[in-house]
Design an enzyme around this catalytic site. Structure first.
Site, short mmCIF file in Angstrom:
data_model
loop_
_atom_site.label_atom_id
_atom_site.label_comp_id
_atom_site.label_asym_id
_atom_site.label_seq_id
_atom_site.Cartn_x
_atom_site.Cartn_y
_atom_site.Cartn_z
CE LYS A 56 -3.96 -2.11 0.60
NZ LYS A 56 -5.24 -1.94 -0.02
CG HIS A 102 -0.91 -11.08 -5.21
ND1 HIS A 102 -0.39 -11.54 -4.04
CD2 HIS A 102 -2.05 -10.43 -4.88
CE1 HIS A 102 -1.16 -11.16 -3.04
NE2 HIS A 102 -2.18 -10.49 -3.52
#
Ligand SMILES: CN1c2c(nc(N)[nH]c2=O)NC[C@@H]1CNc1ccc(C(=O)N[C@@H](CCC(=O)N[C@@H](CCC(=O)N[C@@H](CCC(=O)O)C(=O)O)C(=O)O)C(=O)O)cc1
Ligand code: HCS
Ligand code: ZN
Length: 799
Positions: free
Chosen positions: A128, A716
């Site tokens: 993030k 991912h």
């Protein structure tokens, strides 16, 4: 470079935005990227689309009132991620890619390999960006990572802008932030930190600045938001010293544009402000929406770029109050300029595209990127010409704000009353030992139960069916029939693979937050309000504008239907209150805690209804728990108190037999293990595969007492892990967590994966688990044989 004069500082524009949405008003760049990756278009075609998106930005900001020639328009295009752009420019290719990426200049294909990986090169990690839902790619730096000026894209974009009649301001990540956000590459000495490479990196920035100046840039924006963060594991003094050193070098660069150092997301500490000023930068930006004015700023001669318009939220807000902040600085004698608090890439392009989805009243309370740019133009006019010149705009914003305060639905007495009546008892369940015994008897699961995180692949067919339903091309009955077929297939697949705890696959959800927003009072959703989350992936954050209420069950029919197809437990699947807030645009007129409790009460009703419908395991996802952790340490306790309580309020209303799960991903959780413990979930699944179980060590150090499912498959990337790799991760986990508390699952949901890799990976996950169970049985048999020499091994193994 022949010109060796140090460029004198130019006048900084009176108003600017720190950055602009990058994905295109109609997600043109997203589509072009995905087309290229699929092999359906050429690199030239991708570049052409990107050039159009760049020019659209310049035009939109000029239309909003920005001059074309004074560097007020940022040049911040990024094809995938701005940290990756910087990595490419400074040539910091991790050594593990050295066999595949070498020659300069570094290209877009090199960037995509770093971002997406391939069979032999796992991609760079994503994490993030400060406390936002944007994910950047994490540079990996070692004592010998090469640095050299290796990609001229930003300079080329300045030249391109010049050819179109614009003098834009290139924006780049500053050297301190680049290194502070990087991780130490695997295998480096334990005392190595990327920031130790600052001196090696600075000459490359010097070269980069010269190239930008040569391309015609009058100003360059260097983003140094690391300076405001107290959660990077680097103390304030070290960051300030690094800034003083770096900018002393850069401000003495022989040829450079004027240096604007921007910071965003929290208060710029006084020490950092002093360091930047002392180093001789030409303008300093700080966030006055989340933060306050650094004390030394008022007495400073440096141009101050005050971030008074919220770049991270979509409210039109109190323009008068924003202008008052600028006036107050002006009155103390400062040289003040207006800006957004952050780049606008956190908000959608324009309200002009929301005429159908949002009511005129709600629209009058909002400002997206173009509208915020216009607000800046207004404030700049006010700074230049005085308050009277912009009185009409200030009054109009105040009127809209007053309307928002008193509009129907913003405050519902019944909702406020219910929140006020919450007591501590509503947050408490029976002790875990009591719940564990009851759940073990009622669920009867094998050791190392296998499960998934919730979503199965969101195939193009599913997305098309939803689009057809939204457009009215198919009716609700046909759409729901289609979804039931999907659920049936997903359940059958999980049976065939041999998973123990099943999910319905979430095909009915466009997004794990937007779906709930669409089904709760107090939210609005947009038609085209796309915001980049990472790479080509976007979300449409919902707008939480009023008091939140649930008027009918939301997920119950889907979970109930899925459960009717199987004797195995099917997990109910909800998104938690903190994540619903984190991934929406949330009202700013009351404390987040109050809003979180409203959402939690709505979810509490849903949890109880799922239980009443026979759902024995309910997962409440909180992947954003860490994301909302404030960047300032002195705000942590309060945040963690209310966020943990909101989760408990949502989940504590069930019987001891009902097993509550939660799921955490996309962040580093080491720092908030106590809060994870505080959630009191019976089982927590947590992303762990890419970091090779680091978080499990943190949990083990904390003596974490409840069930844990460390991810054993990194979802991912399209890479399929084989059974041996999963077995290795499981073994690492069993060394740290008692086997009777351990679950086996992927890192996260499978919505971005395809069925081929999903099926193969889950088969490997089950095979590795069966082998691990067998090994545990054999070990138990051996132990039993040693402690009770006469006991038969077969009996012991079955115990
Ligand atoms: C798990 N994560 C999430 C985060 N934030 C969220 N709000 N949601 C999340 O799931 N943050 C952290 C992580 C990682 N972040 C993301 C973010 C986004 C995606 C993702 O896959 N996004 C999809 C869009 C999802 C969506 O809303 N889909 C809608 C609309 C789909 C669409 O574009 N339809 C087309 C037509 C379709 C067709 O013709 O094929 C159209 O409208 O033009 C839906 O499904 O209905 C993306 O593609 O970007 C993942 C992780
Ligand atoms: N249940 C969600 C969680 C993602 S963080 C999913 O599986 O997609
Ligand atoms: Zn997840």
């Amino acid at each position: 470079m022949t010109n060796i004069t140090n460029t004198p500082a130019q006048h900084f524009p009176t108003g600017t935005v720190l950055g602009y949405p990058r994905i295109g008003r109609n997600r043109e760049l997203k589509r072009a990227l995905e087309q290229y990756w699929r092999g359906d278009s050429s690199l030239d075609a991708l570049e052409a689309v990107h050039a159009e998106v760049r020019q659209a930005r310049r035009n939109a900001l000029a239309d909003a009132g920005f001059a074309r020639d004074d560097a007020s328009i940022p040049e911040d295009a990024s094809t995938y991620d701005h940290v990756l752009d910087t990595l490419l420019a400074v040539g910091a290719v991790p050594e593990r890619f050295a066999d595949a990426i070498g020659e300069e200049p570094l290209t877009l294909d090199d960037a995509f390999l770093l971002a997406r990986g391939d069979a032999t090169h796992p991609a760079l990690e994503m994490t993030k960006w400060f406390d936002t839902n944007y994910h950047y790619l994490v540079p990996e730096i070692s004592p010998s990572t090469p640095f050299r000026y290796a990609n001229r894209d930003r300079a080329r974009q300045v030249t391109e802008a010049g050819a179109a009649g614009f003098n834009t301001r290139p924006t780049i990540v500053g050297p301190v932030t680049f290194l502070a956000l990087a991780k130490a590459a695997d295998g480096v000495p334990a005392d190595f930190a990327p920031l130790q490479r600052l001196d090696d990196l600075l000459p490359v920035y010097v070269e980069w600045l010269a190239d930008l100046a040569e391309a015609g840039a009058q100003w360059v924006q260097l983003d140094e938001s690391a300076l405001v963060s107290q959660v990077l594991g680097i103390d304030e003094r070290t960051l300030s010293d690094a800034a003083l050193h770096a900018y002393s070098v850069l401000s003495n660069a022989p040829q450079r544009p004027a240096l604007f150092v921007s910071t965003a997301y929290a208060t710029l500490p006084d020490t950092a402000f002093n360091a930047l000023e002392l180093a001789g930068v030409d303008a300093i930006g700080f966030d006055l929406v989340r933060g306050s004015v650094p004390a030394p700023a008022r007495a400073s001669n440096v141009p101050l770029v005050a971030g008074v318009i919220d770049g991270h939220n979509i409210w039109r807000g109190d323009l008068d109050a924003a202008f008052a902040k600028l006036e107050s600085l002006q009155q103390s004698g400062a040289n003040v300029h207006a800006s957004t608090s952050t780049s606008l890439f956190h908000v959608p392009h324009t309200l002009a595209d929301e005429t159908e989805a949002l009511s005129p009243q709600l629209r009058s309370w909002l400002a997206f990127a173009d509208e915020k740019a216009r607000q800046i133009a207004t404030l700049a006019a006010g700074l230049a010409q005085g308050r009277d010149a912009i009185a009409a705009e200030l009054d109009a914003a105040t009127t809209a704000l007053e309307d928002r305060r008193s509009a129907d639905g913003v405050h519902l007495p019944s909702v406020a009353e219910r929140v006020a009546q919450v007591t501590d008892a509503d947050l408490q369940r029976e002790p875990f030992a009591v719940r564990e015994a009851a759940q073990s008897a009622s669920l009867n699961l094998p050791v190392l139960p296998t499960t998934t995180i919730g979503s199965f692949p969101q195939t193009p067919t599913i997305r098309r069916a939803r689009r057809d339903f939204v457009r009215g091309d198919i009716d609700r009955a046909a759409y729901e029939e289609f979804l039931r077929d999907e659920v049936r297939e997903v359940i059958t697949l999980q049976h065939n693979i041999g998973l123990d705890v099943l999910v319905h696959g979430e095909p009915e959800r466009n997004d794990m937050v937007q779906y709930f927003a669409e089904n709760l009072e107090g939210f609005a959703t947009t038609a085209n309000g796309w915001v980049q989350s990472y790479g080509s992936r976007c979300t449409r954050p919902s707008i939480l504008w009023g008091d939140v209420e649930r008027t009918a069950p939301i997920t119950v029919p889907w979970s109930q239907y899925a459960q009717s197809l199987s004797d195995a437990p099917v997990k109910g699947m909800l998104t938690g209150p903190v994540t619903i807030l984190a991934w929406s645009f949330v009202r700013d007129d009351q404390p987040l805690e109050q809003t979180a409790n409203q959402v939690a009460l709505a979810l509490r009703d849903e949890v109880r209804d799922l239980e009443a419908a026979g759902i024995r395991i309910i997962q409440v996802d909180e992947p954003a728990l860490r994301e909302l952790l404030p960047l300032e340490r002195d705000r942590h306790d309060d945040y963690l108190r209310w966020s943990v309580n909101a989760f408990r309020l949502a989940t504590a209303g069930v019987a001891i037999e009902t097993q509550i799960h939660t799921h955490l991903c996309y962040s580093e959780f080491g720092e908030i293990i106590a809060a994870i413990d505080g959630l009191d979930a019976d089982v927590t699944s947590i992303e762990a595969a890419r970091s090779r179980m680091e978080v499990i060590e943190d949990l083990a150090d904390h003596d974490y007492p409840r069930g844990v499912g460390p991810g054993v498959w990194d979802i991912h990337s399209p890479r399929v892990p084989d059974s041996a790799e999963i077995a290795g991760l499981l073994e690492a986990a069993t060394d740290l967590i008692p086997a009777n508390r351990l679950w086996v699952n992927p890192d996260c949901g499978l919505k971005t994966r395809g069925y081929e890799e999903t099926t193969a990976s889950l088969q490997h996950l089950v095979a590795a688990t069966l082998a691990a169970r067998e090994a545990l049985q054999q070990a138990a048999a051996r132990d039993a044989a040693q402690t009770v020499p006469d006991a038969a091994p077969a009996v012991a193994a079955g115990a």
